[in-house]
Design a protein around this motif. Structure first.
Motif, PDB file in Angstrom:
ATOM      1  N   UNK A 117       0.826  -1.205   0.000  1.00 54.04           N
ATOM      2  CA  UNK A 117       0.000   0.000   0.000  1.00 54.04           C
ATOM      3  C   UNK A 117       0.861   1.256   0.000  1.00 54.04           C
ATOM      4  N   UNK A 118       0.594   2.146  -0.937  1.00 50.48           N
ATOM      5  CA  UNK A 118       1.292   3.425  -1.001  1.00 50.48           C
ATOM      6  C   UNK A 118       0.758   4.408   0.027  1.00 50.48           C
ATOM      7  N   UNK A 119       1.349   5.594   0.063  1.00 50.73           N
ATOM      8  CA  UNK A 119       0.978   6.603   1.051  1.00 50.73           C
ATOM      9  C   UNK A 119       0.058   7.683   0.492  1.00 50.73           C
ATOM     10  N   UNK A 120      -0.459   7.495  -0.712  1.00 51.81           N
ATOM     11  CA  UNK A 120      -1.393   8.463  -1.276  1.00 51.81           C
ATOM     12  C   UNK A 120      -2.356   7.753  -2.214  1.00 51.81           C
ATOM     13  N   UNK A 121      -3.491   8.415  -2.468  1.00 50.38           N
ATOM     14  CA  UNK A 121      -4.451   7.920  -3.451  1.00 50.38           C
ATOM     15  C   UNK A 121      -5.263   9.097  -3.984  1.00 50.38           C
ATOM     16  N   UNK A 122      -5.675   8.965  -5.255  1.00 49.67           N
ATOM     17  CA  UNK A 122      -6.591   9.921  -5.870  1.00 49.67           C
ATOM     18  C   UNK A 122      -8.002   9.409  -5.681  1.00 49.67           C
ATOM     19  N   UNK A 123      -8.937  10.303  -5.422  1.00 49.07           N
ATOM     20  CA  UNK A 123     -10.350   9.929  -5.358  1.00 49.07           C
ATOM     21  C   UNK A 123     -11.185  11.192  -5.538  1.00 49.07           C
ATOM     22  N   UNK A 124     -12.367  11.049  -6.120  1.00 47.39           N
ATOM     23  CA  UNK A 124     -13.211  12.223  -6.322  1.00 47.39           C
ATOM     24  C   UNK A 124     -13.773  12.753  -5.005  1.00 47.39           C
ATOM     25  N   UNK A 125     -14.077  14.041  -5.006  1.00 51.40           N
ATOM     26  CA  UNK A 125     -14.723  14.687  -3.873  1.00 51.40           C
ATOM     27  C   UNK A 125     -16.226  14.557  -4.070  1.00 51.40           C
ATOM     28  N   UNK A 126     -16.924  14.213  -2.994  1.00 54.17           N
ATOM     29  CA  UNK A 126     -18.385  14.109  -3.041  1.00 54.17           C
ATOM     30  C   UNK A 126     -18.977  15.176  -2.138  1.00 54.17           C
ATOM     31  N   UNK A 127     -20.134  14.904  -1.508  1.00 55.82           N
ATOM     32  CA  UNK A 127     -20.726  15.917  -0.642  1.00 55.82           C
ATOM     33  C   UNK A 127     -19.831  16.164   0.567  1.00 55.82           C
ATOM     34  N   UNK A 128     -20.147  17.215   1.322  1.00 56.69           N
ATOM     35  CA  UNK A 128     -19.314  17.652   2.435  1.00 56.69           C
ATOM     36  C   UNK A 128     -18.928  16.487   3.351  1.00 56.69           C
ATOM     37  N   UNK A 129     -17.645  16.353   3.589  1.00 54.88           N
ATOM     38  CA  UNK A 129     -17.063  15.409   4.543  1.00 54.88           C
ATOM     39  C   UNK A 129     -17.260  13.934   4.201  1.00 54.88           C
ATOM     40  N   UNK A 130     -17.803  13.629   3.035  1.00 55.72           N
ATOM     41  CA  UNK A 130     -17.941  12.231   2.608  1.00 55.72           C
ATOM     42  C   UNK A 130     -16.553  11.720   2.251  1.00 55.72           C
ATOM     43  N   UNK A 131     -16.104  10.748   2.995  1.00 53.96           N
ATOM     44  CA  UNK A 131     -14.789  10.179   2.723  1.00 53.96           C
ATOM     45  C   UNK A 131     -14.910   9.184   1.577  1.00 53.96           C
ATOM     46  N   UNK A 132     -13.876   9.104   0.750  1.00 52.47           N
ATOM     47  CA  UNK A 132     -13.952   8.277  -0.458  1.00 52.47           C
ATOM     48  C   UNK A 132     -14.032   6.781  -0.170  1.00 52.47           C
ATOM     49  N   UNK A 133     -14.826   6.104  -0.973  1.00 55.34           N
ATOM     50  CA  UNK A 133     -14.954   4.651  -0.869  1.00 55.34           C
ATOM     51  C   UNK A 133     -13.596   3.981  -1.075  1.00 55.34           C
ATOM     52  N   UNK A 134     -12.748   4.599  -1.864  1.00 58.81           N
ATOM     53  CA  UNK A 134     -11.413   4.051  -2.122  1.00 58.81           C
ATOM     54  C   UNK A 134     -10.616   3.896  -0.823  1.00 58.81           C
ATOM     55  N   UNK A 135     -10.838   4.793   0.133  1.00 57.66           N
ATOM     56  CA  UNK A 135     -10.146   4.698   1.410  1.00 57.66           C
ATOM     57  C   UNK A 135     -10.550   3.427   2.156  1.00 57.66           C
ATOM     58  N   UNK A 136     -11.856   3.142   2.192  1.00 57.35           N
ATOM     59  CA  UNK A 136     -12.327   1.942   2.882  1.00 57.35           C
ATOM     60  C   UNK A 136     -11.778   0.683   2.209  1.00 57.35           C
TER      61      UNK A 136
END
Length: 188
Positions: A117-136
């Motif tokens: 696992x790397x130390x960064x990832x790209x993911x789109x921004x959604x509504x306020x404070x919604x954390x990206x599904x990619x993180x999970x």
């Protein structure tokens, strides 16, 4: 409500630091002081295995405080994952286009199932404070086994116990009732 000994914790506190008027988080939910967030340590510890990991979301303005929170919750800092957002954010003189997740460890946590696992990832921004599904997906790939706890949760997730004011919590944190959200207060 059950008291499990979770091996993984994800927390996205409602930080007061670095918020900007109506554009900030207070338009969406009540904010907590740094001391209030730190004080949650014993209540969280009661639900966590002595051998566990904690993924703590921080903004650029709360990185230092995030380290202090991990320590107050009984975790030792182990690394950072950065979410790179594909849009311009707030801030001066630098415009924030990232959020970070501090990884804390306690005891002898489970070994990661994935070691690349790397130390960064790209993911789109959604509504306020919604954390990206990619993180999970990252968390589940690293630690696919054991009980998981998400604090300040906003939506249900398979395999996770949750505590937060935007979701039906299935965990009690002793001394920390689920806070009202602005939308919940309006209904009362």
């Amino acid at each position: 409500m059950n008291s499990f000994h979770h091996s993984v914790c994800i927390a996205d506190p409602s930080w007061r630091a670095g918020q900007l008027g109506h554009l900030g988080a207070e338009a969406h939910y009540d904010l907590m002081t740094d001391d209030d967030i730190k004080a949650m340590g014993p209540a969280i510890e009661a639900h966590m295995s002595p051998d566990s990991v904690c993924f703590l979301w921080v903004t650029n303005a709360t990185i230092k405080t995030g380290h202090d929170v991990l320590e107050a919750w009984g975790y030792k800092y182990s690394g950072t994952i950065t979410w790179i957002k594909a849009r311009m954010g707030l801030g001066q003189p630098l415009r924030n286009m990232t959020e970070h997740v501090l990884l804390g460890i306690k005891g002898r946590p489970p070994k990661p199932a994935f070691r690349g696992q790397g130390t960064w990832f790209f993911a789109p921004v959604q509504e306020h404070s919604h954390k990206p599904e990619e993180f999970y997906d990252i968390v589940d790939r690293l630690y696919p086994d054991g009980d998981r706890l998400e604090l300040f949760a906003r939506r249900p997730r398979h395999g996770y116990h949750v505590w937060g004011n935007e979701i039906a919590s299935d965990v009690d944190l002793d001394g920390f009732p689920v806070p009202d959200s602005p939308s919940t207060r309006a209904v009362k």
